[in-house]
Design an enzyme around this catalytic site. Structure first.
Site, PDB file in Angstrom:
ATOM      1  N   HIS A  86       2.481   2.073  -1.838  1.00  0.00           N
ATOM      2  CA  HIS A  86       2.931   1.198  -2.920  1.00  0.00           C
ATOM      3  C   HIS A  86       4.213   0.450  -2.581  1.00  0.00           C
ATOM      4  CE1 HIS A  86       0.598   3.619  -6.202  1.00  0.00           C
ATOM      5  NE2 HIS A  86      -0.193   3.028  -5.326  1.00  0.00           N
ATOM      6  N   ILE A  93       8.242  -3.007  -4.529  1.00  0.00           N
ATOM      7  CA  ILE A  93       7.610  -1.753  -4.941  1.00  0.00           C
ATOM      8  C   ILE A  93       6.609  -2.045  -6.048  1.00  0.00           C
ATOM      9  CG2 ILE A  93       8.015   0.600  -5.784  1.00  0.00           C
ATOM     10  CD1 ILE A  93      11.049   0.030  -5.110  1.00  0.00           C
ATOM     11  N   CYS A  94       5.402  -1.491  -5.914  1.00  0.00           N
ATOM     12  CA  CYS A  94       4.399  -1.666  -6.961  1.00  0.00           C
ATOM     13  C   CYS A  94       4.466  -0.450  -7.881  1.00  0.00           C
ATOM     14  CB  CYS A  94       3.013  -1.789  -6.317  1.00  0.00           C
ATOM     15  SG  CYS A  94       1.691  -1.976  -7.504  1.00  0.00           S
ATOM     16  N   LEU A  95       5.213  -0.579  -8.973  1.00  0.00           N
ATOM     17  CA  LEU A  95       5.434   0.554  -9.882  1.00  0.00           C
ATOM     18  C   LEU A  95       5.491  -0.012 -11.303  1.00  0.00           C
ATOM     19  CD1 LEU A  95       6.180   3.624  -9.983  1.00  0.00           C
ATOM     20  CD2 LEU A  95       8.569   2.941  -9.887  1.00  0.00           C
TER      21      LEU A  95
END
Lengths: 154, 252
Positions: A86, A93-95
Protein backbone atom coordinates in the site's frame (compact mmCIF):
# COMPACT_ATOMS: atom_id res chain seq x y z
CA UNK A 1 -1.96 30.11 23.41
CA UNK A 2 -3.80 33.35 22.84
CA UNK A 3 -3.98 34.62 19.29
CA UNK A 4 -3.78 31.16 17.77
CA UNK A 5 -6.28 29.93 15.22
CA UNK A 6 -8.33 26.84 16.17
CA UNK A 7 -6.22 24.67 13.88
CA UNK A 8 -2.97 25.96 15.40
CA UNK A 9 -4.31 25.44 18.90
CA UNK A 10 -5.24 21.90 18.10
CA UNK A 11 -1.90 21.18 16.41
CA UNK A 12 -0.01 22.65 19.35
CA UNK A 13 -1.98 20.40 21.68
CA UNK A 14 -1.27 17.36 19.51
CA UNK A 15 2.43 18.20 19.33
CA UNK A 16 2.69 18.40 23.12
CA UNK A 17 0.91 15.08 23.54
CA UNK A 18 3.05 13.36 20.90
CA UNK A 19 6.18 14.67 22.61
CA UNK A 20 5.11 13.50 26.04
CA UNK A 21 3.50 10.18 25.16
CA UNK A 22 4.68 9.01 21.74
CA UNK A 23 3.50 5.57 20.56
CA UNK A 24 6.35 3.01 20.66
CA UNK A 25 8.88 3.54 17.87
CA UNK A 26 7.45 6.93 16.90
CA UNK A 27 9.04 10.32 17.50
CA UNK A 28 8.27 13.76 16.16
CA UNK A 29 10.88 16.34 15.20
CA UNK A 30 9.77 18.98 17.69
CA UNK A 31 12.09 21.79 16.61
CA UNK A 32 10.93 21.58 13.04
CA UNK A 33 7.26 21.44 14.01
CA UNK A 34 7.63 24.41 16.31
CA UNK A 35 9.14 26.45 13.49
CA UNK A 36 6.21 25.63 11.28
CA UNK A 37 3.18 24.03 12.90
CA UNK A 38 1.72 23.16 9.50
CA UNK A 39 4.51 20.79 8.50
CA UNK A 40 5.88 18.00 10.68
CA UNK A 41 8.41 15.22 10.26
CA UNK A 42 7.77 12.03 12.22
CA UNK A 43 10.38 9.28 12.61
CA UNK A 44 9.14 5.72 12.69
CA UNK A 45 10.99 2.51 13.57
CA UNK A 46 10.05 -0.84 12.07
CA UNK A 47 8.54 -3.01 14.83
CA UNK A 48 10.63 -5.89 16.19
CA UNK A 49 9.44 -9.25 14.90
CA UNK A 50 7.96 -7.79 11.69
CA UNK A 51 9.34 -7.57 8.16
CA UNK A 52 10.49 -4.02 8.86
CA UNK A 53 12.52 -4.75 11.99
CA UNK A 54 15.70 -2.66 12.08
CA UNK A 55 14.50 -0.21 9.41
CA UNK A 56 13.62 3.40 10.07
CA UNK A 57 11.35 5.67 8.07
CA UNK A 58 10.36 9.30 7.88
CA UNK A 59 6.80 10.52 7.49
CA UNK A 60 5.89 14.01 6.45
CA UNK A 61 2.62 15.52 7.72
CA UNK A 62 1.24 18.65 6.05
CA UNK A 63 -1.77 20.42 7.53
CA UNK A 64 -4.00 23.21 6.29
CA UNK A 65 -5.69 25.86 8.41
CA UNK A 66 -8.85 23.76 8.09
CA UNK A 67 -7.33 20.95 10.17
CA UNK A 68 -8.86 18.84 11.80
CA UNK A 69 -11.78 19.11 9.37
CA UNK A 70 -9.38 18.68 6.48
CA UNK A 71 -7.30 15.52 6.71
CA UNK A 72 -3.51 15.87 6.93
CA UNK A 73 -1.44 15.09 3.84
CA UNK A 74 0.80 12.22 4.88
CA UNK A 75 3.67 10.75 2.83
CA UNK A 76 6.82 8.78 3.42
CA UNK A 77 9.90 10.83 2.56
CA UNK A 78 13.69 10.38 2.61
CA UNK A 79 15.77 7.59 1.18
CA UNK A 80 14.02 4.65 2.81
CA UNK A 81 10.42 4.32 1.62
CA UNK A 82 8.98 1.08 3.06
CA UNK A 83 8.38 -1.62 0.46
CA UNK A 84 4.72 -2.45 1.13
CA UNK A 85 1.67 -3.28 -1.03
CA UNK A 86 0.00 0.00 0.00
CA UNK A 87 3.01 2.29 -0.20
CA UNK A 88 4.09 3.66 -3.57
CA UNK A 89 7.78 4.21 -4.27
CA UNK A 90 7.20 7.98 -4.25
CA UNK A 91 6.05 7.74 -0.62
CA UNK A 92 2.29 7.99 -1.23
CA UNK A 93 0.22 5.79 1.08
CA UNK A 94 -3.08 4.14 0.19
CA UNK A 95 -4.91 4.31 3.53
CA UNK A 96 -8.58 5.21 3.77
CA UNK A 97 -8.37 7.29 6.96
CA UNK A 98 -6.11 9.71 5.09
CA UNK A 99 -8.92 10.70 2.71
CA UNK A 100 -12.45 9.24 2.63
CA UNK A 101 -12.61 7.95 6.18
CA UNK A 102 -10.82 10.82 7.88
CA UNK A 103 -12.66 12.08 10.96
CA UNK A 104 -11.82 15.17 13.00
CA UNK A 105 -11.72 12.89 16.04
CA UNK A 106 -8.62 11.21 14.61
CA UNK A 107 -5.18 12.71 15.22
CA UNK A 108 -1.51 12.56 14.18
CA UNK A 109 -1.12 9.91 16.82
CA UNK A 110 -3.94 7.73 15.49
CA UNK A 111 -2.59 8.09 11.93
CA UNK A 112 0.86 6.98 13.15
CA UNK A 113 -0.66 3.99 14.93
CA UNK A 114 -2.57 2.99 11.79
CA UNK A 115 0.57 3.20 9.68
CA UNK A 116 2.59 1.18 12.22
CA UNK A 117 -0.09 -1.50 12.22
CA UNK A 118 -0.36 -1.43 8.42
CA UNK A 119 3.39 -2.09 8.18
CA UNK A 120 3.43 -4.66 10.96
CA UNK A 121 0.70 -6.83 9.45
CA UNK A 122 2.52 -7.07 6.10
CA UNK A 123 3.35 -10.63 5.01
CA UNK A 124 5.34 -9.94 1.87
CA UNK A 125 7.43 -6.92 1.01
CA UNK A 126 6.33 -5.72 -2.41
CA UNK A 127 5.17 -2.55 -4.13
CA UNK A 128 1.55 -2.01 -5.21
CA UNK A 129 0.90 -3.70 -8.55
CA UNK A 130 0.23 -0.37 -10.30
CA UNK A 131 3.28 1.33 -8.80
CA UNK A 132 5.07 2.22 -12.05
CA UNK A 133 1.98 3.74 -13.63
CA UNK A 134 0.83 5.59 -10.52
CA UNK A 135 4.22 7.10 -9.70
CA UNK A 136 4.59 8.35 -13.28
CA UNK A 137 1.17 9.98 -13.47
CA UNK A 138 0.06 10.95 -10.00
CA UNK A 139 -0.21 14.42 -8.54
CA UNK A 140 2.38 15.52 -5.99
CA UNK A 141 -0.34 15.62 -3.38
CA UNK A 142 -1.72 12.13 -2.58
CA UNK A 143 -4.98 13.72 -1.43
CA UNK A 144 -5.60 14.60 -5.07
CA UNK A 145 -5.77 10.92 -5.95
CA UNK A 146 -9.16 9.28 -5.94
CA UNK A 147 -8.14 6.12 -4.13
CA UNK A 148 -9.82 2.77 -4.40
CA UNK A 149 -9.55 0.93 -1.12
CA UNK A 150 -9.86 -2.75 -1.67
CA UNK A 151 -7.86 -4.81 0.71
CA UNK A 152 -7.98 -4.18 4.43
CA UNK A 153 -6.04 -7.28 5.40
CA UNK A 154 -2.58 -5.79 4.86
CA UNK B 1 11.57 19.26 -34.68
CA UNK B 2 9.58 16.10 -34.94
CA UNK B 3 11.20 14.76 -31.80
CA UNK B 4 10.18 17.80 -29.87
CA UNK B 5 6.64 17.41 -31.07
CA UNK B 6 6.54 13.82 -29.94
CA UNK B 7 7.80 14.76 -26.54
CA UNK B 8 5.13 17.35 -25.98
CA UNK B 9 2.38 15.07 -27.20
CA UNK B 10 3.51 12.46 -24.71
CA UNK B 11 3.42 15.05 -21.98
CA UNK B 12 -0.10 16.01 -22.83
CA UNK B 13 -1.07 12.39 -22.84
CA UNK B 14 0.39 11.95 -19.38
CA UNK B 15 -1.24 15.08 -18.11
CA UNK B 16 -4.52 13.73 -19.38
CA UNK B 17 -4.04 10.74 -17.11
CA UNK B 18 -2.92 12.83 -14.17
CA UNK B 19 -5.84 15.14 -14.38
CA UNK B 20 -8.61 12.57 -14.44
CA UNK B 21 -8.69 12.24 -10.64
CA UNK B 22 -7.88 15.85 -10.04
CA UNK B 23 -10.66 17.02 -12.32
CA UNK B 24 -13.24 14.89 -10.54
CA UNK B 25 -12.13 16.10 -7.13
CA UNK B 26 -11.88 19.67 -8.34
CA UNK B 27 -15.40 19.58 -9.68
CA UNK B 28 -16.72 18.06 -6.45
CA UNK B 29 -15.00 20.78 -4.45
CA UNK B 30 -16.35 23.45 -6.74
CA UNK B 31 -19.91 22.23 -6.39
CA UNK B 32 -19.56 22.02 -2.62
CA UNK B 33 -18.09 25.49 -2.49
CA UNK B 34 -20.85 26.96 -4.62
CA UNK B 35 -23.46 25.44 -2.36
CA UNK B 36 -21.76 26.50 0.85
CA UNK B 37 -21.20 30.04 -0.35
CA UNK B 38 -24.74 30.57 -1.57
CA UNK B 39 -26.65 29.04 1.36
CA UNK B 40 -26.43 29.68 5.09
CA UNK B 41 -25.74 26.66 7.31
CA UNK B 42 -29.12 27.10 8.96
CA UNK B 43 -31.69 29.05 7.00
CA UNK B 44 -34.50 31.29 8.22
CA UNK B 45 -37.99 29.99 8.77
CA UNK B 46 -40.12 29.75 5.68
CA UNK B 47 -43.72 28.95 5.02
CA UNK B 48 -44.34 25.46 3.74
CA UNK B 49 -45.81 26.92 0.57
CA UNK B 50 -42.31 27.99 -0.45
CA UNK B 51 -41.86 24.36 -1.50
CA UNK B 52 -44.56 24.88 -4.12
CA UNK B 53 -42.32 27.08 -6.19
CA UNK B 54 -39.48 24.55 -6.14
CA UNK B 55 -41.63 21.75 -7.45
CA UNK B 56 -44.11 23.72 -9.52
CA UNK B 57 -43.76 21.40 -12.47
CA UNK B 58 -44.11 18.16 -10.56
CA UNK B 59 -47.59 16.84 -9.84
CA UNK B 60 -46.52 14.12 -7.43
CA UNK B 61 -44.57 16.54 -5.29
CA UNK B 62 -47.32 19.18 -5.39
CA UNK B 63 -49.86 16.69 -4.03
CA UNK B 64 -47.51 15.83 -1.21
CA UNK B 65 -46.84 19.45 -0.34
CA UNK B 66 -50.57 19.96 -0.03
CA UNK B 67 -50.75 17.04 2.35
CA UNK B 68 -47.77 18.37 4.25
CA UNK B 69 -49.19 21.86 4.49
CA UNK B 70 -52.28 20.61 6.24
CA UNK B 71 -50.16 19.07 8.97
CA UNK B 72 -47.26 21.39 9.43
CA UNK B 73 -46.52 25.03 9.58
CA UNK B 74 -43.19 26.62 10.22
CA UNK B 75 -43.54 28.39 13.55
CA UNK B 76 -41.38 29.63 16.34
CA UNK B 77 -41.26 26.62 18.59
CA UNK B 78 -37.95 25.52 19.92
CA UNK B 79 -39.24 23.03 22.43
CA UNK B 80 -36.11 22.35 24.30
CA UNK B 81 -35.48 26.00 24.96
CA UNK B 82 -39.00 26.72 26.09
CA UNK B 83 -38.97 23.97 28.70
CA UNK B 84 -36.37 24.63 31.40
CA UNK B 85 -36.63 21.19 33.03
CA UNK B 86 -36.16 19.32 29.80
CA UNK B 87 -33.27 21.54 28.90
CA UNK B 88 -31.65 20.76 32.24
CA UNK B 89 -32.09 17.02 31.73
CA UNK B 90 -30.51 17.35 28.32
CA UNK B 91 -27.67 19.44 29.70
CA UNK B 92 -26.86 16.80 32.33
CA UNK B 93 -27.02 14.07 29.70
CA UNK B 94 -24.61 16.03 27.52
CA UNK B 95 -22.33 16.74 30.45
CA UNK B 96 -21.93 13.03 31.18
CA UNK B 97 -21.52 12.02 27.56
CA UNK B 98 -17.79 12.63 27.27
CA UNK B 99 -16.77 10.07 29.86
CA UNK B 100 -18.96 7.42 28.29
CA UNK B 101 -17.36 8.07 24.89
CA UNK B 102 -13.91 7.79 26.43
CA UNK B 103 -14.96 4.53 28.09
CA UNK B 104 -15.89 3.20 24.65
CA UNK B 105 -12.33 3.86 23.52
CA UNK B 106 -12.66 7.25 21.83
CA UNK B 107 -9.48 9.24 22.38
CA UNK B 108 -10.09 11.62 25.28
CA UNK B 109 -7.66 14.01 23.76
CA UNK B 110 -9.62 14.84 20.59
CA UNK B 111 -13.11 14.19 21.98
CA UNK B 112 -12.46 16.88 24.57
CA UNK B 113 -12.19 19.69 22.03
CA UNK B 114 -15.55 18.92 20.51
CA UNK B 115 -17.18 18.30 23.85
CA UNK B 116 -15.96 21.62 25.22
CA UNK B 117 -17.42 23.55 22.29
CA UNK B 118 -20.68 21.61 22.48
CA UNK B 119 -21.08 22.45 26.16
CA UNK B 120 -20.06 26.05 25.56
CA UNK B 121 -22.84 26.45 23.03
CA UNK B 122 -25.41 24.88 25.37
CA UNK B 123 -24.26 27.17 28.14
CA UNK B 124 -24.30 30.27 26.00
CA UNK B 125 -27.85 29.72 24.80
CA UNK B 126 -29.15 28.83 28.24
CA UNK B 127 -27.52 31.90 29.80
CA UNK B 128 -29.51 34.24 27.59
CA UNK B 129 -32.08 36.32 29.49
CA UNK B 130 -35.06 35.58 27.25
CA UNK B 131 -36.22 32.76 25.00
CA UNK B 132 -36.01 35.05 21.99
CA UNK B 133 -32.39 35.82 22.76
CA UNK B 134 -31.59 32.14 23.20
CA UNK B 135 -33.08 31.34 19.84
CA UNK B 136 -31.22 34.15 18.16
CA UNK B 137 -27.97 33.02 19.76
CA UNK B 138 -28.59 29.40 18.73
CA UNK B 139 -29.33 30.44 15.17
CA UNK B 140 -26.23 32.59 15.05
CA UNK B 141 -23.87 30.00 16.52
CA UNK B 142 -25.13 27.30 14.18
CA UNK B 143 -24.43 29.59 11.26
CA UNK B 144 -20.81 30.07 12.25
CA UNK B 145 -18.75 27.39 10.55
CA UNK B 146 -16.35 27.24 13.50
CA UNK B 147 -19.08 26.36 15.99
CA UNK B 148 -21.30 24.41 13.63
CA UNK B 149 -18.52 22.03 12.58
CA UNK B 150 -17.59 21.33 16.20
CA UNK B 151 -21.22 20.68 17.15
CA UNK B 152 -21.69 18.37 14.18
CA UNK B 153 -18.55 16.38 14.99
CA UNK B 154 -19.65 15.92 18.56
CA UNK B 155 -23.11 14.75 17.53
CA UNK B 156 -21.49 12.34 15.09
CA UNK B 157 -19.33 10.97 17.90
CA UNK B 158 -22.35 10.61 20.21
CA UNK B 159 -24.17 8.77 17.44
CA UNK B 160 -21.22 6.50 16.83
CA UNK B 161 -20.96 5.86 20.57
CA UNK B 162 -24.60 4.82 20.71
CA UNK B 163 -24.22 2.50 17.72
CA UNK B 164 -21.22 0.83 19.33
CA UNK B 165 -22.87 0.55 22.73
CA UNK B 166 -25.79 -1.33 21.18
CA UNK B 167 -23.96 -2.95 18.34
CA UNK B 168 -25.86 -6.22 18.53
CA UNK B 169 -29.11 -4.43 17.82
CA UNK B 170 -27.81 -2.11 15.11
CA UNK B 171 -25.81 -4.77 13.27
CA UNK B 172 -29.10 -6.00 11.74
CA UNK B 173 -29.51 -2.70 9.91
CA UNK B 174 -26.10 -2.59 8.31
CA UNK B 175 -25.83 -3.79 4.74
CA UNK B 176 -22.89 -5.70 3.34
CA UNK B 177 -20.45 -7.49 5.56
CA UNK B 178 -19.38 -4.47 7.54
CA UNK B 179 -19.22 -4.51 11.31
CA UNK B 180 -20.90 -1.76 13.32
CA UNK B 181 -17.44 -0.40 14.11
CA UNK B 182 -16.47 -0.29 10.41
CA UNK B 183 -19.74 1.43 9.66
CA UNK B 184 -19.08 4.02 12.37
CA UNK B 185 -15.59 4.70 11.04
CA UNK B 186 -16.76 4.98 7.44
CA UNK B 187 -20.23 6.50 7.57
CA UNK B 188 -20.77 8.12 10.95
CA UNK B 189 -17.58 9.71 12.26
CA UNK B 190 -16.29 11.35 9.05
CA UNK B 191 -17.85 14.71 8.24
CA UNK B 192 -20.15 15.30 5.27
CA UNK B 193 -21.42 11.71 5.10
CA UNK B 194 -25.17 11.52 4.72
CA UNK B 195 -27.34 10.59 7.68
CA UNK B 196 -29.64 7.68 7.09
CA UNK B 197 -32.37 6.02 9.14
CA UNK B 198 -29.84 4.25 11.32
CA UNK B 199 -27.91 7.44 12.13
CA UNK B 200 -31.08 9.21 13.21
CA UNK B 201 -32.20 6.25 15.29
CA UNK B 202 -28.90 6.10 17.15
CA UNK B 203 -28.64 9.88 17.54
CA UNK B 204 -32.14 9.92 19.05
CA UNK B 205 -31.45 7.21 21.56
CA UNK B 206 -28.13 8.81 22.45
CA UNK B 207 -29.98 11.99 23.29
CA UNK B 208 -33.05 10.29 24.64
CA UNK B 209 -35.41 11.96 22.21
CA UNK B 210 -37.63 11.10 19.27
CA UNK B 211 -37.78 12.37 15.74
CA UNK B 212 -40.51 12.18 13.15
CA UNK B 213 -39.18 12.12 9.63
CA UNK B 214 -41.57 13.01 6.86
CA UNK B 215 -40.39 11.56 3.60
CA UNK B 216 -41.13 13.47 0.46
CA UNK B 217 -39.93 11.37 -2.42
CA UNK B 218 -41.27 10.57 -5.84
CA UNK B 219 -43.17 7.48 -4.69
CA UNK B 220 -46.71 7.19 -6.00
CA UNK B 221 -48.58 7.72 -2.74
CA UNK B 222 -50.45 10.97 -2.67
CA UNK B 223 -49.58 11.46 0.97
CA UNK B 224 -46.18 11.87 2.54
CA UNK B 225 -44.77 8.93 4.47
CA UNK B 226 -44.01 9.45 8.13
CA UNK B 227 -41.61 7.51 10.31
CA UNK B 228 -41.13 7.98 14.03
CA UNK B 229 -37.63 7.16 15.17
CA UNK B 230 -37.01 5.26 17.34
CA UNK B 231 -40.28 3.44 16.68
CA UNK B 232 -43.02 4.28 19.14
CA UNK B 233 -41.25 7.30 20.62
CA UNK B 234 -42.84 10.69 21.00
CA UNK B 235 -41.53 12.89 18.23
CA UNK B 236 -39.74 15.88 19.57
CA UNK B 237 -38.28 17.22 16.38
CA UNK B 238 -39.99 16.97 13.02
CA UNK B 239 -37.87 16.68 9.91
CA UNK B 240 -38.78 16.89 6.29
CA UNK B 241 -36.66 14.61 4.15
CA UNK B 242 -36.10 15.33 0.52
CA UNK B 243 -33.45 13.25 -1.25
CA UNK B 244 -30.12 14.51 0.05
CA UNK B 245 -31.45 17.04 2.52
CA UNK B 246 -33.37 17.45 5.77
CA UNK B 247 -35.43 20.50 6.78
CA UNK B 248 -36.88 21.12 10.23
CA UNK B 249 -40.65 21.25 10.31
CA UNK B 250 -42.55 23.10 12.99
CA UNK B 251 -45.96 21.47 13.58
CA UNK B 252 -49.07 23.62 13.84
Amino acid sequence: MAGMSPSERRLQKELMSLMKEPPPGVSVDVDLAEQNLLQWIVHMEGVTGTLYEGESFQLQFKFTNKYPFDSPEVTFIGNNIPVHPHVYSNGHICLSILTDDWSPALSVQSVCLSIVSMLSSCKEKKRPSDNAFYVKTCSKNPKKTKWWYHDDSV
Amino acid sequence: MSEKFELSSEQTHQEGQINQDELILQQQRQIQQEISESTPLVGELEAISSLNAEYSSDEVYLQKIKDLASKYNYGYIEKLLSNKDEFKTFYTLAENSKSSLVELGFPQFTVEDFYDTFMEVLKRISDMPTLEDSKRELHQLFNEQGYSDYMVVYLRLLTSGQLQREKDFYSCFIEGDRTVIDFCHQEVEPMYKESDHIHIMAACSAMNTGVRVVYMDRGNNKQVTEHDLPEGSTPYVHLLYRPGHYDILYPN
